[in-house]
Motif scaffolding. Structure first.
Motif, PDB file in Angstrom:
ATOM      1  N   SER A 121       0.830  -1.097  -0.217  1.00 44.78           N
ATOM      2  CA  SER A 121      -0.255  -0.433   0.090  1.00 44.78           C
ATOM      3  C   SER A 121       1.129   1.446  -0.265  1.00 44.78           C
ATOM      4  CB  SER A 121      -0.708  -0.222   1.573  1.00 44.78           C
ATOM      5  OG  SER A 121      -1.871  -0.847   1.071  1.00 44.78           O
ATOM      6  N   GLN A 122       2.023   1.204   1.071  1.00 48.02           N
ATOM      7  CA  GLN A 122       3.100   2.676   0.942  1.00 48.02           C
ATOM      8  C   GLN A 122       3.216   2.508  -0.811  1.00 48.02           C
ATOM      9  OE1 GLN A 122       5.459   1.446   4.149  1.00 48.02           O
ATOM     10  NE2 GLN A 122       4.314   2.391   5.441  1.00 48.02           N
ATOM     11  N   THR A 123       3.639   1.369  -0.712  1.00 49.52           N
ATOM     12  CA  THR A 123       5.093   1.534  -1.924  1.00 49.52           C
ATOM     13  C   THR A 123       3.687   1.805  -3.415  1.00 49.52           C
ATOM     14  OG1 THR A 123       6.156  -0.101  -1.537  1.00 49.52           O
ATOM     15  CG2 THR A 123       6.406   0.569  -4.447  1.00 49.52           C
ATOM     16  N   SER A 124       2.343   1.761  -3.006  1.00 50.46           N
ATOM     17  CA  SER A 124       1.005   2.054  -4.707  1.00 50.46           C
ATOM     18  C   SER A 124       0.843   3.831  -4.214  1.00 50.46           C
ATOM     19  CB  SER A 124       0.318   1.096  -4.686  1.00 50.46           C
ATOM     20  OG  SER A 124      -0.537   1.705  -5.429  1.00 50.46           O
ATOM     21  N   ALA A 125       0.691   4.128  -3.157  1.00 53.82           N
ATOM     22  CA  ALA A 125       0.677   5.518  -3.056  1.00 53.82           C
ATOM     23  C   ALA A 125       2.266   6.192  -3.176  1.00 53.82           C
ATOM     24  CB  ALA A 125       0.499   5.593  -1.331  1.00 53.82           C
ATOM     25  N   GLN A 126       3.423   5.873  -3.099  1.00 52.35           N
ATOM     26  CA  GLN A 126       4.169   6.789  -3.123  1.00 52.35           C
ATOM     27  C   GLN A 126       4.346   7.142  -4.900  1.00 52.35           C
ATOM     28  OE1 GLN A 126       7.008   4.530  -1.406  1.00 52.35           O
ATOM     29  NE2 GLN A 126       7.078   5.651   0.720  1.00 52.35           N
ATOM     30  N   ALA A 127       3.805   5.864  -5.517  1.00 56.68           N
ATOM     31  CA  ALA A 127       4.152   5.684  -7.234  1.00 56.68           C
ATOM     32  C   ALA A 127       3.415   6.813  -7.524  1.00 56.68           C
ATOM     33  CB  ALA A 127       4.219   4.388  -7.381  1.00 56.68           C
ATOM     34  N   ASN A 128       1.993   6.400  -6.976  1.00 55.50           N
ATOM     35  CA  ASN A 128       0.922   7.453  -7.958  1.00 55.50           C
ATOM     36  C   ASN A 128       1.203   9.006  -7.705  1.00 55.50           C
ATOM     37  OD1 ASN A 128      -1.207   5.489  -9.320  1.00 55.50           O
ATOM     38  ND2 ASN A 128      -1.804   5.448  -7.189  1.00 55.50           N
ATOM     39  N   GLN A 129       1.428   9.128  -6.687  1.00 59.13           N
ATOM     40  CA  GLN A 129       1.809  10.849  -5.897  1.00 59.13           C
ATOM     41  C   GLN A 129       2.743  10.900  -6.784  1.00 59.13           C
ATOM     42  OE1 GLN A 129       3.108  10.635  -1.799  1.00 59.13           O
ATOM     43  NE2 GLN A 129       0.921  10.703  -1.464  1.00 59.13           N
ATOM     44  N   ARG A 130       4.452  10.018  -7.224  1.00 51.83           N
ATOM     45  CA  ARG A 130       5.398  10.803  -8.025  1.00 51.83           C
ATOM     46  C   ARG A 130       4.723  10.951  -9.966  1.00 51.83           C
ATOM     47  NH1 ARG A 130       8.033   6.321  -5.322  1.00 51.83           N
ATOM     48  NH2 ARG A 130       7.650   5.221  -6.856  1.00 51.83           N
ATOM     49  N   GLN A 155      -7.406   6.106  -1.941  1.00 47.08           N
ATOM     50  CA  GLN A 155      -7.851   4.787  -1.822  1.00 47.08           C
ATOM     51  C   GLN A 155      -5.977   3.699  -1.580  1.00 47.08           C
ATOM     52  OE1 GLN A 155      -8.880   2.771  -5.089  1.00 47.08           O
ATOM     53  NE2 GLN A 155     -10.745   3.819  -5.622  1.00 47.08           N
ATOM     54  N   ASP A 156      -5.171   4.716  -1.564  1.00 49.18           N
ATOM     55  CA  ASP A 156      -3.927   4.204  -1.087  1.00 49.18           C
ATOM     56  C   ASP A 156      -3.579   4.668   0.152  1.00 49.18           C
ATOM     57  OD1 ASP A 156      -3.459   2.988  -3.511  1.00 49.18           O
ATOM     58  OD2 ASP A 156      -2.236   4.431  -4.346  1.00 49.18           O
ATOM     59  N   GLN A 157      -4.243   6.071   0.309  1.00 50.07           N
ATOM     60  CA  GLN A 157      -3.773   6.271   1.724  1.00 50.07           C
ATOM     61  C   GLN A 157      -5.064   5.695   2.664  1.00 50.07           C
ATOM     62  OE1 GLN A 157      -4.900  10.763   1.785  1.00 50.07           O
ATOM     63  NE2 GLN A 157      -2.469  10.918   0.777  1.00 50.07           N
ATOM     64  N   ALA A 158      -6.199   4.951   2.760  1.00 50.07           N
ATOM     65  CA  ALA A 158      -7.002   4.653   3.012  1.00 50.07           C
ATOM     66  C   ALA A 158      -6.757   2.936   3.412  1.00 50.07           C
ATOM     67  CB  ALA A 158      -8.500   4.522   2.483  1.00 50.07           C
ATOM     68  N   ALA A 159      -5.703   2.344   2.675  1.00 47.76           N
ATOM     69  CA  ALA A 159      -5.301   1.163   2.290  1.00 47.76           C
ATOM     70  C   ALA A 159      -4.582   0.973   3.440  1.00 47.76           C
ATOM     71  CB  ALA A 159      -4.597   0.713   1.120  1.00 47.76           C
ATOM     72  N   VAL A 160      -3.138   2.406   3.790  1.00 43.39           N
ATOM     73  CA  VAL A 160      -2.289   2.420   4.423  1.00 43.39           C
ATOM     74  C   VAL A 160      -1.980   2.333   5.492  1.00 43.39           C
ATOM     75  CG1 VAL A 160      -0.318   3.676   5.152  1.00 43.39           C
ATOM     76  CG2 VAL A 160      -0.630   3.555   3.186  1.00 43.39           C
ATOM     77  N   LYS A 161      -3.359   2.573   6.509  1.00 37.07           N
ATOM     78  CA  LYS A 161      -3.823   3.059   7.488  1.00 37.07           C
ATOM     79  C   LYS A 161      -4.453   1.684   8.093  1.00 37.07           C
ATOM     80  CE  LYS A 161      -5.101   7.905   7.515  1.00 37.07           C
ATOM     81  NZ  LYS A 161      -6.347   9.203   8.137  1.00 37.07           N
ATOM     82  N   THR A 162      -5.170   1.061   7.046  1.00 35.15           N
ATOM     83  CA  THR A 162      -5.926   0.340   7.829  1.00 35.15           C
ATOM     84  C   THR A 162      -5.332  -1.294   8.033  1.00 35.15           C
ATOM     85  OG1 THR A 162      -7.954  -0.096   6.075  1.00 35.15           O
ATOM     86  CG2 THR A 162      -6.947  -1.758   6.895  1.00 35.15           C
ATOM     87  N   ALA A 163      -3.730  -0.968   6.714  1.00 35.05           N
ATOM     88  CA  ALA A 163      -2.803  -2.044   7.143  1.00 35.05           C
ATOM     89  C   ALA A 163      -1.837  -1.899   8.498  1.00 35.05           C
ATOM     90  CB  ALA A 163      -1.783  -2.122   6.546  1.00 35.05           C
ATOM     91  N   GLU A 164      -1.739  -1.094   8.670  1.00 34.60           N
ATOM     92  CA  GLU A 164      -0.563  -0.102  10.198  1.00 34.60           C
ATOM     93  C   GLU A 164      -1.635  -0.890  11.400  1.00 34.60           C
ATOM     94  OE1 GLU A 164      -0.026   3.679   9.244  1.00 34.60           O
ATOM     95  OE2 GLU A 164       1.703   4.030   8.506  1.00 34.60           O
ATOM     96  N   HIS A 165      -3.023  -0.278  11.372  1.00 38.62           N
ATOM     97  CA  HIS A 165      -3.933  -1.352  12.371  1.00 38.62           C
ATOM     98  C   HIS A 165      -4.160  -2.275  12.424  1.00 38.62           C
ATOM     99  CE1 HIS A 165      -7.128  -1.000  15.500  1.00 38.62           C
ATOM    100  NE2 HIS A 165      -8.243  -2.059  14.599  1.00 38.62           N
ATOM    101  N   ALA A 166      -3.928  -3.339  11.164  1.00 39.21           N
ATOM    102  CA  ALA A 166      -3.815  -4.472  11.368  1.00 39.21           C
ATOM    103  C   ALA A 166      -2.699  -5.108  12.654  1.00 39.21           C
ATOM    104  CB  ALA A 166      -4.056  -5.147  10.185  1.00 39.21           C
ATOM    105  N   VAL A 167      -1.679  -5.209  11.973  1.00 34.69           N
ATOM    106  CA  VAL A 167       0.117  -5.319  12.400  1.00 34.69           C
ATOM    107  C   VAL A 167       0.216  -4.724  13.924  1.00 34.69           C
ATOM    108  CG1 VAL A 167       2.697  -4.524  12.021  1.00 34.69           C
ATOM    109  CG2 VAL A 167       1.201  -4.712   9.822  1.00 34.69           C
ATOM    110  N   ALA A 168      -0.938  -3.000  14.403  1.00 34.33           N
ATOM    111  CA  ALA A 168      -0.532  -2.821  15.523  1.00 34.33           C
ATOM    112  C   ALA A 168      -0.912  -3.831  16.123  1.00 34.33           C
ATOM    113  CB  ALA A 168      -0.591  -1.312  15.706  1.00 34.33           C
ATOM    114  N   THR A 169      -2.426  -4.908  15.873  1.00 31.98           N
ATOM    115  CA  THR A 169      -3.466  -4.828  16.636  1.00 31.98           C
ATOM    116  C   THR A 169      -2.476  -7.070  16.349  1.00 31.98           C
ATOM    117  OG1 THR A 169      -5.321  -4.621  15.208  1.00 31.98           O
ATOM    118  CG2 THR A 169      -5.779  -6.295  16.720  1.00 31.98           C
TER     119      THR A 169
END
Length: 876
Positions: free
Chosen positions: A283-292, A598-612
């Motif tokens: 998710s982080q990689t996809s967000a960075q590529a779209n921003q570039r 969409q990428d920003q929302a996916a990053v937040k979801t993945a970070e929450h799953a790892v923390a849990t």
């Protein structure tokens, strides 16, 4: 005699192969495994017979099943013979044919044709290789004298065999340092009997005491054997425990590990964490590529000046976009053709510089008929030159013989014709004396035979007046001179033919030796000329295509004027890319904005799953999770390893090892057991040795015999010794007389061989050693720098092999009138340094004027062109 052709039907790796040889030096050049040793063995086998099938490595039978054998065409006394040998019994089936008269000859005549050289002499002297050159370390005056007697004295083979048989008979009777000869054994037995006789009276006083000691020693030996067997078992058990101690220590260390918690840290948990981390990273990689991508689209919104110029004439530029690939290929083809044209020009220039005339004209090539005519003229010229050289040598020899045959020499004794009769009479008397009764009569007859033979060999003079040869020599000289004049006319005609060929083809400015090489270069020059014309046409076509395209491009876009084709093609591709990008840019901006949200929302979801995941296991980060996970896996591996070590040791060994406090205690018990075992073994060895000594003493006491028997045996032995001594004396004197007689018939050649070998050895060593001396035991050489005499074993291997080569060359040259055999050298110069190898090549070339030499070598330096040297090439 010399070999003219070698034809190999099937021999080793060769199949239906023919080699033509000259009378002088023939160099057969080839790398390793090209068949040089095969050719050497082929010459020996065809002339003297194939080795038996007990020695398959020396037979060189063909592996492809072709006919085994071959033929050799040889010339002797100006008569050509053909020797053919194929597989068969007793060295192979032989056929012999006189090619001069075209008549077949009996196969048995081959031995007469090669006489006095046989297989052994040919191998020892005329077939030279690196291994046989080393025989100089065993060379002696006796060995070389036997070779001379073999060749120089008529009928010497029989008498040499008789002398050898007598020597062998004498050696079976007595040798000064021998042990097996009859007289040596009798002397040893005589000494033994005398010792037994002296001790015969002392034997019985100690016999019963020895028997008692033997019984006591046997009882002690049995006790020691039982005790040693038990001690060996104890030592083996302790040694086995000592060898297993390191494994036991590993088993102990693995039992001290601490337990680790396992809940939440299984393999499935590690896999789940990896999946969650992968989702976050993706998710982080996809967000960075779209921003570039969004930043790139915004940065390329402004258009270049060239694109603005394109917008004014798109109808002229768009057709050029379709030609970009074709014009790129056309430009590359134009550059390639230009480089090819330059390379062809350089190659033609190099040929013209080497072979063109002064005005720049290239010679004309030979036709097939001209080539054949030129080759035939050269071959005829070489044969005519060789014939003239041979005739000149014969004329010189005839003149020398004529001068030597003038009537100034001593007249022959009338008794000379009976010389052989005296020798035969003396031998008959000597052999007959061996059958007379009584030693005295045998000795008187032997002395009488020696006196008669000595008178026939040394008293009777056998020389004849030289005037009897003068008339025949004069006729031979005139005939040889007439052949020389005819040969000179023939050589002049052939030279004129060759000059005419060179003039008609424009080759006058080149040496004749380069004409054939020039033909290849002339053909190459004509081929390059035609190829360059084709390249010129293709280059012109490619250049026209590129020029048309560049004209169209600069007309539509004046900014491109003066630029190269590569620059124009690059800028046109950039225009085409910008055109396509602008078409799709507007829709892409809208899509990028939605994907970024969409990428920003996916990053937040993945970070929450790892923390849990980490919070449920009460750990702060993923590194702590992996450390705990690895510790749990290591604990399981240690448990498995400890069980495997316990199984390896076994329950009995493990229990025994646990009974020791440390390794030092175990080592002390092993050392104690080994010391006890060695002590028992030494005591047993002492008792066994004592038993063997007692057995020998008892056997000696029981086999000595009585005094009366020993005295009778001693008397019989002394009678036998006297008779054996007489037989030995007769055999030894007869052998010495035969060798002395044969030496008188051929010994005058030995000084000539040594003198000639001294000259050859000086040439081979570049005058470092200038004189040879042949002693009764070995050869020695004198060093020119300080005059010191050195034996063969004080020389280096290469220098010693050069000495052996000089001796064999001298033998072949001096003995040529009796044995004109070719000299075959198979890689015999490998231990020579470069300078001495060149000296050897020069010497062999010079000696090629007197005898035929076949040099088989891998050294390319031997194939350098030289007068009197013919080169044949082998390939692997």
């Amino acid at each position: 005699m010399y070999l003219k052709t070698l034809t190999l039907f099937g021999y080793g790796q060769f199949h239906d192969r023919t080699f033509s040889l000259d009378r002088g030096l023939n160099v057969i050049l080839g790398p390793n495994e090209a068949g040089k040793s095969t050719i050497t063995q082929f010459i020996t086998a065809i002339l003297f017979g194939f080795p038996t099938k007990k020695h398959p490595a020396l037979r060189y039978e063909p592996l492809d099943g072709s006919r085994f054998g071959g033929s050799i065409e040889l010339v002797k006394d100006q008569v050509t013979y053909l020797v053919t040998r194929v597989d068969g019994p007793r060295g192979g089936r032989v056929t012999l044919k006189n090619l001069t008269t075209d008549l077949p000859l009996p196969a048995t005549q081959l031995t007469t044709l090669l006489a006095p050289v046989d297989a052994q002499l040919f191998t020892n002297v005329y077939a030279v290789n690196e291994m046989r050159l080393g025989t100089v370390f065993q060379a002696s005056k006796q060995v070389l004298t036997e070779h001379l007697q073999h060749v120089g004295a008529v009928g010497s083979d029989f008498w040499l065999a008789q002398a050898k048989t007598l020597d062998q008979t004498a050696e079976t009777l007595y040798k000064p340092q021998g042990r097996k000869p009859t007289l040596n054994q009798l002397l040893q037995e005589h000494q033994t009997l005398r010792a037994k006789l002296a001790k015969a009276n002392e034997a019985y006083t100690t016999y019963w005491q020895l028997l008692k000691d033997q019984r006591d020693s046997r009882q002690q030996q049995t006790t020691l054997q039982h005790r040693l067997t038990k001690q060996r078992a104890t030592t083996d058990q302790l040694t086995h425990l000592q060898a297993q101690w390191s494994t036991f220590e590993q088993w102990q260390r693995l039992g001290t590990a601490t337990d680790q918690p396992t809940a939440g840290f299984s393999q499935e948990d590690a896999t789940e964490l990896e999946r969650l981390r992968h989702q976050l990273t993706a998710s982080q990689t996809s967000a960075q590529a779209n921003q570039r991508r969004l930043r790139d689209l915004q940065a390329h919104t402004q258009l270049s000046s060239l694109f603005q110029q394109y917008l004014r004439v798109p109808d002229q530029v768009d057709p050029l976009f379709d030609q970009l690939a074709a014009q790129t290929a056309a430009g590359q083809e134009r550059d390639r053709l230009a480089a090819t044209d330059q390379e062809l020009a350089q190659r033609m220039g190099a040929i013209e510089q080497q072979y063109a005339t002064a005005d720049g004209r290239m010679p004309r090539p030979f036709s097939l008929q001209t080539t054949q005519t030129f080759k035939q003229a050269q071959a005829d010229l070489q044969l005519a030159t060789q014939k003239r050289r041979r005739l000149q040598q014969e004329l010189n020899q005839l003149n020398a013989q004529y001068q030597a045959a003038q009537p100034t020499r001593r007249q022959r004794n009338p008794l000379a014709d009976k010389q052989l009769g005296w020798l035969a009479a003396g031998l008959v008397v000597l052999v007959g004396a061996m059958f007379l009764p009584g030693t005295l009569f045998k000795l008187i007859g032997a002395v009488l035979g020696i006196v008669v033979g000595y008178y026939g060999v040394f008293i009777v003079d056998g020389e004849t007046p030289a005037s009897r040869e003068a008339q025949q020599l004069t006729a031979d000289i005139r005939d040889t001179q007439a052949q020389l004049r005819e040969g000179n006319h023939r050589i002049d005609d052939l030279n004129n033919q060759i000059d005419a060929v060179g003039t008609s083809h424009g080759l006058d400015h080149l040496p004749v030796e380069q004409w054939f090489a020039a033909q290849t270069a002339i053909g190459e020059w004509e081929r390059l000329t035609a190829q360059r014309q084709t390249v010129h046409d293709q280059l012109a076509q490619a250049t026209a295509q590129v020029t048309t395209f560049m004209t169209q491009a600069t007309t539509a876009l004046p900014t491109l004027k003066g630029q190269s084709l590569t620059s124009i093609l690059t800028q046109l591709r950039q225009l085409q890319s910008t055109q396509q990008r602008l078409i799709t840019q507007n829709g892409e901006l809208a899509n990028l904005t939605g994907r970024i949200r969409q990428d920003q929302a996916a990053v937040k979801t993945a970070e929450h799953a790892v923390a849990t995941f980490l919070r449920t296991r009460n750990i702060p980060d993923t590194a702590t999770f992996y450390q705990t996970y690895q510790a749990i896996r290591d604990q399981g591996n240690r448990t498995a390893q400890r069980q495997a070590l316990a199984d390896q040791l076994g329950a009995e060994t493990l229990a025994a090892l646990q009974g020791f406090s440390d390794q030092h205690q175990l080592q002390q018990q092993v050392q104690t057991a080994q010391d006890q075992q060695q002590a028992d073994q030494r005591q047993l060895d002492t008792v066994t040795t004592r038993l063997a000594t007692l057995a020998g003493q008892l056997a000696q006491l029981t086999t000595n015999g009585t005094q009366t028997v020993l005295r009778q045996r001693l008397a019989n032995l002394e009678t036998q010794m006297r008779a054996t001594t007489q037989d030995w004396l007769v055999a030894r004197l007869t052998s010495q007389w035969i060798r002395a007689t044969l030496l008188a018939a051929s010994g005058d050649r030995l000084p000539r061989i040594v003198a000639r070998a001294s000259t050859f050895y000086a040439q081979l060593t570049e005058n470092r050693y200038t004189k040879l001396d042949l002693t009764a035991e070995t050869l020695r050489v004198r060093r020119a720098a300080d005059g010191v005499w050195l034996t063969v074993d004080q020389l280096s291997r290469g220098t010693a092999e050069q000495l052996d080569l000089a001796m064999k060359l001298a033998f072949a040259v001096v003995m040529q009138p009796q044995a004109a055999m070719p000299l075959v050298i198979d890689d015999g110069l490998v231990n020579f340094d470069a300078q001495r190898r060149q000296a050897a090549y020069r010497l062999l070339t010079k000696l090629g004027q007197q005898l035929q030499i076949i040099l088989l070598t891998a050294d390319a330096a031997a194939a350098q062109p030289a007068t009197g040297r013919r080169v044949l090439t082998l390939t692997t």
